[in-house]
Design a protein around this motif. Structure first.
Motif, short mmCIF file in Angstrom:
data_model
loop_
_atom_site.label_atom_id
_atom_site.label_comp_id
_atom_site.label_asym_id
_atom_site.label_seq_id
_atom_site.Cartn_x
_atom_site.Cartn_y
_atom_site.Cartn_z
N UNK A 1 -6.18 7.42 -3.09
CA UNK A 1 -5.46 6.21 -3.47
C UNK A 1 -4.91 5.31 -2.00
N UNK A 2 -4.77 6.25 -1.13
CA UNK A 2 -4.37 5.66 0.21
C UNK A 2 -5.47 4.91 0.65
N UNK A 3 -7.13 5.18 0.74
CA UNK A 3 -7.86 4.68 1.12
C UNK A 3 -8.07 3.23 0.35
N UNK A 4 -7.93 3.28 -0.96
CA UNK A 4 -8.09 2.13 -1.84
C UNK A 4 -6.96 1.16 -1.25
N UNK A 5 -5.82 1.63 -1.28
CA UNK A 5 -4.73 0.59 -0.93
C UNK A 5 -4.95 0.01 0.70
N UNK B 1 -9.28 -6.05 3.59
CA UNK B 1 -9.72 -7.04 2.77
C UNK B 1 -9.06 -8.36 2.61
N UNK B 2 -7.82 -8.21 2.29
CA UNK B 2 -6.97 -9.41 2.07
C UNK B 2 -6.48 -9.91 3.53
N UNK B 3 -6.30 -9.19 4.65
CA UNK B 3 -5.98 -9.59 5.94
C UNK B 3 -7.02 -10.19 6.35
N UNK B 4 -8.32 -9.82 6.29
CA UNK B 4 -9.48 -10.51 6.60
C UNK B 4 -9.83 -11.70 5.95
N UNK B 5 -9.52 -11.90 4.86
CA UNK B 5 -9.80 -13.19 4.11
C UNK B 5 -8.93 -14.35 4.61
#
Length: 80
Positions: A38-42, A48-52
Motif C-alpha cells: 500500500x505504501x509503495x502504491x501511494x 508520478x503526479x509530481x513528475x507530470x
C-alpha cells in the motif's frame, strides 16, 4: 410514532442494551499502519503526479504560455 403502545417495551429493551455497550470489541475495526504494498502504491502515485506536474511546468517555461495553451485547445478540439 414508530412504535405503537404494544411495541414500546421492546424498543426500551433495545435502548437499554445499546446504552450498556453491547458492541463487541471484535466488531470495531482497528486501524493498522500501511503495509509495504500500500505504501509503495501511494508513494509511486505521488512520484508520478509530481513528475507530470514538473514536465508540464518545464514545457510551459520552454514554449511559453501561448504555445502551451494552443496545444491544449487543439487537443480539446481534436476530441470534439
Amino acid at each position: 410514532m414508530l412504535a405503537r403502545a404494544a411495541g414500546w417495551p421492546y424498543l426500551e429493551g433495545m435502548l437499554d442494551t445499546a446504552r450498556q455497550g453491547s458492541i463487541q470489541t471484535s466488531a470495531v475495526p482497528t486501524r493498522r499502519p500501511l503495509g509495504g504494498v500500500a505504501f509503495g502504491i501511494i508513494a509511486g502515485s505521488a512520484v508520478l503526479v509530481a513528475a507530470m506536474l514538473l514536465g508540464a511546468s518545464v514545457l510551459w517555461i520552454h514554449y511559453g504560455t501561448a504555445v502551451f495553451f494552443e496545444m491544449i485547445t487543439s487537443g480539446i478540439a481534436a476530441c470534439f
